[in-house]
Write a protein that holds these residues in place. Structure first.
Motif, short mmCIF file in Angstrom:
data_model
loop_
_atom_site.label_atom_id
_atom_site.label_comp_id
_atom_site.label_asym_id
_atom_site.label_seq_id
_atom_site.Cartn_x
_atom_site.Cartn_y
_atom_site.Cartn_z
N PHE A 65 -6.03 6.91 -12.30
CA PHE A 65 -5.70 5.80 -11.39
C PHE A 65 -4.34 6.04 -10.75
O PHE A 65 -4.17 5.91 -9.53
N GLN A 66 -3.40 6.44 -11.58
CA GLN A 66 -2.04 6.73 -11.11
C GLN A 66 -2.08 7.82 -10.03
O GLN A 66 -1.48 7.69 -8.97
N GLN A 67 -2.85 8.85 -10.30
CA GLN A 67 -2.94 10.00 -9.42
C GLN A 67 -3.59 9.62 -8.07
O GLN A 67 -3.11 10.00 -7.01
N ASP A 68 -4.65 8.87 -8.13
CA ASP A 68 -5.45 8.61 -6.93
C ASP A 68 -5.02 7.38 -6.14
O ASP A 68 -5.31 7.25 -4.96
N TYR A 69 -4.38 6.44 -6.81
CA TYR A 69 -4.06 5.19 -6.10
C TYR A 69 -2.57 4.90 -5.97
O TYR A 69 -2.12 4.38 -4.96
N ILE A 70 -1.82 5.20 -7.03
CA ILE A 70 -0.40 4.84 -6.99
C ILE A 70 0.45 5.93 -6.32
O ILE A 70 1.25 5.65 -5.44
N LEU A 71 0.22 7.16 -6.74
CA LEU A 71 1.03 8.27 -6.23
C LEU A 71 1.02 8.36 -4.70
O LEU A 71 2.08 8.48 -4.08
N PRO A 72 -0.16 8.27 -4.04
CA PRO A 72 -0.16 8.33 -2.58
C PRO A 72 0.72 7.26 -1.93
O PRO A 72 1.40 7.53 -0.94
N VAL A 73 0.77 6.08 -2.51
CA VAL A 73 1.59 5.01 -1.94
C VAL A 73 3.06 5.41 -2.02
O VAL A 73 3.82 5.27 -1.05
N LEU A 74 3.45 5.95 -3.18
CA LEU A 74 4.84 6.35 -3.37
C LEU A 74 5.20 7.50 -2.42
O LEU A 74 6.26 7.49 -1.80
N LEU A 75 4.29 8.46 -2.32
CA LEU A 75 4.57 9.61 -1.46
C LEU A 75 4.71 9.18 0.01
O LEU A 75 5.61 9.65 0.71
N GLU A 76 3.85 8.31 0.44
CA GLU A 76 3.92 7.87 1.84
C GLU A 76 5.20 7.11 2.12
O GLU A 76 5.81 7.24 3.18
N PRO A 89 -8.27 3.79 10.71
CA PRO A 89 -7.18 4.29 9.88
C PRO A 89 -6.52 3.21 9.04
O PRO A 89 -6.25 2.11 9.54
N ILE A 90 -6.32 3.52 7.78
CA ILE A 90 -5.56 2.60 6.92
C ILE A 90 -4.57 3.42 6.08
O ILE A 90 -4.68 4.64 6.00
N SER A 91 -3.63 2.73 5.46
CA SER A 91 -2.63 3.41 4.65
C SER A 91 -3.06 3.41 3.18
O SER A 91 -3.95 2.66 2.79
N SER A 92 -2.39 4.21 2.39
CA SER A 92 -2.70 4.22 0.96
C SER A 92 -2.36 2.87 0.32
O SER A 92 -2.98 2.47 -0.66
N LEU A 93 -1.38 2.21 0.90
CA LEU A 93 -1.00 0.91 0.37
C LEU A 93 -2.16 -0.08 0.57
O LEU A 93 -2.51 -0.85 -0.33
N ALA A 94 -2.79 -0.02 1.76
CA ALA A 94 -3.93 -0.90 2.02
C ALA A 94 -5.08 -0.58 1.05
O ALA A 94 -5.74 -1.47 0.54
N LYS A 95 -5.24 0.71 0.78
CA LYS A 95 -6.29 1.13 -0.15
C LYS A 95 -6.03 0.53 -1.53
O LYS A 95 -6.94 0.02 -2.19
N LEU A 96 -4.76 0.61 -1.95
CA LEU A 96 -4.41 0.07 -3.27
C LEU A 96 -4.64 -1.44 -3.31
O LEU A 96 -5.17 -1.98 -4.29
N ILE A 97 -4.27 -2.11 -2.23
CA ILE A 97 -4.44 -3.57 -2.21
C ILE A 97 -5.92 -3.94 -2.23
O ILE A 97 -6.34 -4.83 -2.96
N LEU A 98 -6.72 -3.20 -1.46
CA LEU A 98 -8.17 -3.45 -1.49
C LEU A 98 -8.72 -3.22 -2.89
O LEU A 98 -9.63 -3.92 -3.35
#
Lengths: 554, 232
Positions: free
Chosen positions: A132-143, A239-248
């Motif tokens: 979960f950390q790898q696929d959802y959290i890390l992209p948000v931090l990197l962006e 197009p959406i951001s990783s943050l939007a993905k995490l929120i969804l």
């Protein structure tokens, strides 16, 4: 998971420990317990087949097979306790809970991306978290980091070095390709002008697309539904951001998960629905409302009760009628590519109605009709077809028409509220006016039935010849009246009503004439109330009047 | 100031929400971009014409329509969606297309009161195009036919006294003082960046009829109906 199993087994054991348990019921109960144990025990063996737990559940299952009679209840109790103890082991409980949660709650929302894949079921709890950390959290931090670096960098090399460092993250690789020959100013312009911005959250850059796996109830597959995208776009659809993905991804946290029956009787189907309440108030308030909704729905409270309690709650807290509540319910099966979605705005008249009369709806039975009744109304539809259906069901199963009468009366009452409030009047204007008239129609139906019941076989009829009973005749007439009312065929309806009255030597009451011209009561109110009366015995009417004075006095 | 006042009626309509693919959710009223797009199409515009829009309306009920949707797996397919039901024809198997049933939410019997504010010559042209149209109108999807019941220029002035909202309306969030509203973020206009549309959005509250508007929140037209423009 362990707690859920405990509650289930406790209920089953309680049923078996009653004094009146027969051999047969004990057998069925025992089978249920064995099946329940088997379901999770198999999973324990699958993941933890070695000693100590695998062996233990196997031995419990063996021992369960030895139990045959009601006298062994104590033994049975011990075995289930032993089994529950294994389930309660944190390692096992956590794993089974995660797997259950993934399948029942998360899959309808997202399908099987990342750790929701079935193959990930064998991962441990900690490995799930890592994924979960790898696929959802890390992209948000990197962006977020990328944005900061682009803003603060003094040379283009800083940006490129950062993108290089994290080139494993695939969107960065693509970005790197596009910016590597540009200077800092051009890189900044690239991010501002060329790169897509998030559709859902302002100020975020978009690195991925909205598609089925981001939110399965609404999204479609990116590659297999090109015509759903603007300009038949293939690569950048929405197009959406990783943050939007995490929120969804967090969406299920706000939803209540419950079973809802669609359709009636045996043709009905239970589906898992998710529901939530939207309202424009501060976030803690929205959360509180949703928590309330969650608790109520998990306790299988009917919809009207949930809505009316919520109105009460909002009224107390905020001092106004909550007509800005928006209820959303959906059921999604990503494999069948199917989403059922309902949403209800609560109009003011209905909020007023429910805060005064919600209890009345309790008398609409069976339960599924009451639930459908309120859903129809919330959607702004006329529930009269539902009432017709209820009346038909009453005729078929020989039930009294009381429940259909209540539905008819409440429909009428709601219309009064809608009318008076719509015309700028107050709730008081709509209250109780003329509701008694509906009751008079119902009574007149019951009177006719009584006359039919009193009549013996046709006079002068030869002995031994079949003569239908009064009740049977009533059923036939009720069907005919219902068909006429349903088709809005007033002429046919009045024709039957007149013949009916003539056959029992009674004058036709004046309200039928009113109904024809819709002066006081509308046609469907009169028709449904009259048929409901026809289906009710007179003593029932009297009993209900005494027993539920308030309801009947209306 | 002159604005174009329009009263429209639609038997059924679906103003689909942007991210709703698997189920056709609808906004309760046409969003600004839909109305703007309709006006631009009528004007035959090839670029954005500055305008402001006020949307009010109501509907009788919400219905569900069960439709078959065809999904294209490739950009350039020769196949064409065919309905062969009842023709006694053999079934046709698609290579690059699939189909699935979708629920589309429809509003039933929609009445709309819209005001469009723009340069006067634009409004006159628009009025002329509406009055002398050679084609039917549709608002929302192509099949959501619209009947124009009224189309005329009217003068608007500032609202002076408190006024009750006669129909449901979109009110820009900045102006919504009522707690009772459902928030929406409506599309307005777009620029194309790198082949992708980037939308400018307007936060509004969907406010129900019966609530009152105060001076400063709205304008009124010559028929004494409120006009609530969004910010440009």
């Amino acid at each position: 998971m362990a707690r859920r199993e405990e509650e289930r087994l406790d209920n089953m054991l309680q049923g078996l420990s009653k004094s009146n348990v027969t051999k047969e019921t004990f057998g069925t109960g025992l089978k249920n317990i064995r099946d329940t144990v088997k379901k999770s025990a198999d999973k324990v063996v699958k993941y933890y087949g070695d000693p100590p737990w695998g062996d233990e559940v196997k031995s419990i299952q063996e021992a369960l097979k030895e139990i045959k009679q009601a006298e062994q209840l104590e033994e049975l109790q011990q075995l289930t306790d032993q089994y529950l103890k294994v389930l309660a082991e944190p390692l096992i409980n956590r794993k089974l809970t995660v797997n259950y949660f993934k399948t029942a709650v998360m899959q309808p929302f997202f399908g099987q991306p990342s750790f929701l894949q079935a193959t990930a079921n064998s991962l441990s709890y900690e490995e799930h978290i890592d994924r979960f950390q790898q696929d959802y959290i890390l992209p948000v931090l990197l962006e977020a980091k990328m944005r900061t670096i682009v803003e603060q960098a003094s040379t283009s090399n800083e940006v490129l070095a950062f993108l290089d460092e994290y080139q494993d993250y695939s969107p960065f690789k693509a970005i790197k390709r596009k910016v590597k020959k540009r200077n800092l100013g051009e890189i900044r312009a690239f991010f501002e002008q060329e790169m897509s911005h998030c559709t859902l959250i302002e100020g975020q850059l978009a690195t991925i697309n909205f598609e089925e796996m981001m939110f399965s109830p609404l999204g479609v597959s990116q590659n297999k539904a090109l015509n759903f995208n603007w300009n038949l776009a293939k690569d950048e659809t929405i197009p959406i951001s990783s943050l939007a993905k995490l929120i969804l991804f967090c969406a299920p946290a706000g939803a209540a998960v419950y079973l809802r029956k669609d359709g009636f009787g045996e043709q009905g189907e239970y589906r898992t629905y998710m529901g939530f309440v939207q309202s424009d108030s501060p976030l803690p308030d929205v959360i509180r409302k949703n928590r309330y909704f969650q608790i109520a729905k998990q306790g299988m409270e009917p919809f009207d009760r949930v809505v009316s309690r919520m109105i009460e709650d909002v009224k107390q807290k905020a001092g106004f009628v909550a007509d800005h509540l928006l209820f959303i319910e959906f059921s999604s099966e990503y494999r069948a590519k199917k989403t059922l979605l309902d949403y209800y705005h609560l109009p003011r008249y209905l909020a007023e109605y429910l805060s005064h009369h919600a209890d009345e709806l309790d008398h609409i039975r069976p339960w599924e009709y009451r639930e459908q009744f309120i859903r129809h109304v919330l959607k702004g539809e006329d529930p009269r077809h539902m009432i017709t259906r209820l009346l038909r069901q009453n005729v078929e199963s020989g039930y009294s028409g009381w429940s259909a009468y209540v539905a008819t009366r409440e429909r009428y009452r709601m219309r009064q509220y809608a009318k008076h409030l719509g015309e700028g009047g107050s709730a008081m204007d709509a209250k109780e006016k003329r509701v008694r008239a509906v009751y008079r129609v119902y009574r007149s139906g019951a009177d006719i039935r009584e006359k039919f019941n009193q009549r013996g076989p046709r006079e002068g009829a030869p002995e031994g010849q079949y003569a239908a009973s009064g009740a049977k005749k009533i059923s036939g007439i009720a069907y005919r009246l219902l068909n006429a009312a349903n088709a809005n065929n007033r002429k046919s309806f009045m024709d039957t009503v007149m013949r009916l009255h003539m056959s029992v030597d009674k004058p036709v009451p004046v309200f039928f004439l009113d109904a024809l011209h819709e002066r006081e009561l509308d046609f469907h109110t009169v028709a449904n109330a009259f048929v409901a009366g026809l289906l009710s015995e007179k003593y029932e009417v009297a009993k209900e009047q005494n027993g539920e004075g308030v309801t009947v006095d209306g | 100031m002159k604005v174009l006042r329009l009263r429209l009626f639609q038997e059924t309509a679906c103003y689909k929400k942007p991210l709703a693919f698997k189920v056709g959710e609808t906004y309760p009223l046409p969003p600004y971009a839909t109305v703007k797009g309709w006006a631009h199409a009528l004007l035959g515009a090839d670029r954005f014409i500055p305008m402001r829009i006020s949307v009010q309306g109501c509907y009788e009920a919400k219905m569900m329509d069960y439709q078959t949707h065809y999904l294209f797996k490739k950009r350039d397919v020769d196949e064409f969606p065919l309905v062969l039901d009842g023709l006694g024809h053999k079934t046709y198997s698609y290579q690059n297309m699939t189909k699935m049933p979708l629920y589309i939410h429809l509003l039933y019997r929609v009445k709309l009161l819209m005001h469009i504010g723009a340069e006067e010559d634009v409004l006159q042209r628009l009025q002329e195009r509406i009055e002398h149209a050679e084609e039917h109108f549709s608002l929302g999807r192509w099949e959501d036919l619209a009947r124009v019941d009224e189309c005329r220029l009217t003068e608007v002035r500032q609202l002076e006294d408190e006024k009750m909202l006669p129909m449901n309306a979109y009110v820009p969030r900045r102006l919504v003082t009522h707690k009772r509203h459902v928030p929406y973020l409506l599309n307005w206009k777009y620029d194309i960046h790198n082949g992708v549309r980037r939308w400018e959005k307007i936060p509004v509250g969907y406010v129900l009829a019966g609530l009152s508007l105060t001076p400063g929140q709205a304008l009124v037209d010559d028929a004494d109906d409120p006009v609530i423009f969004h910010d440009q």
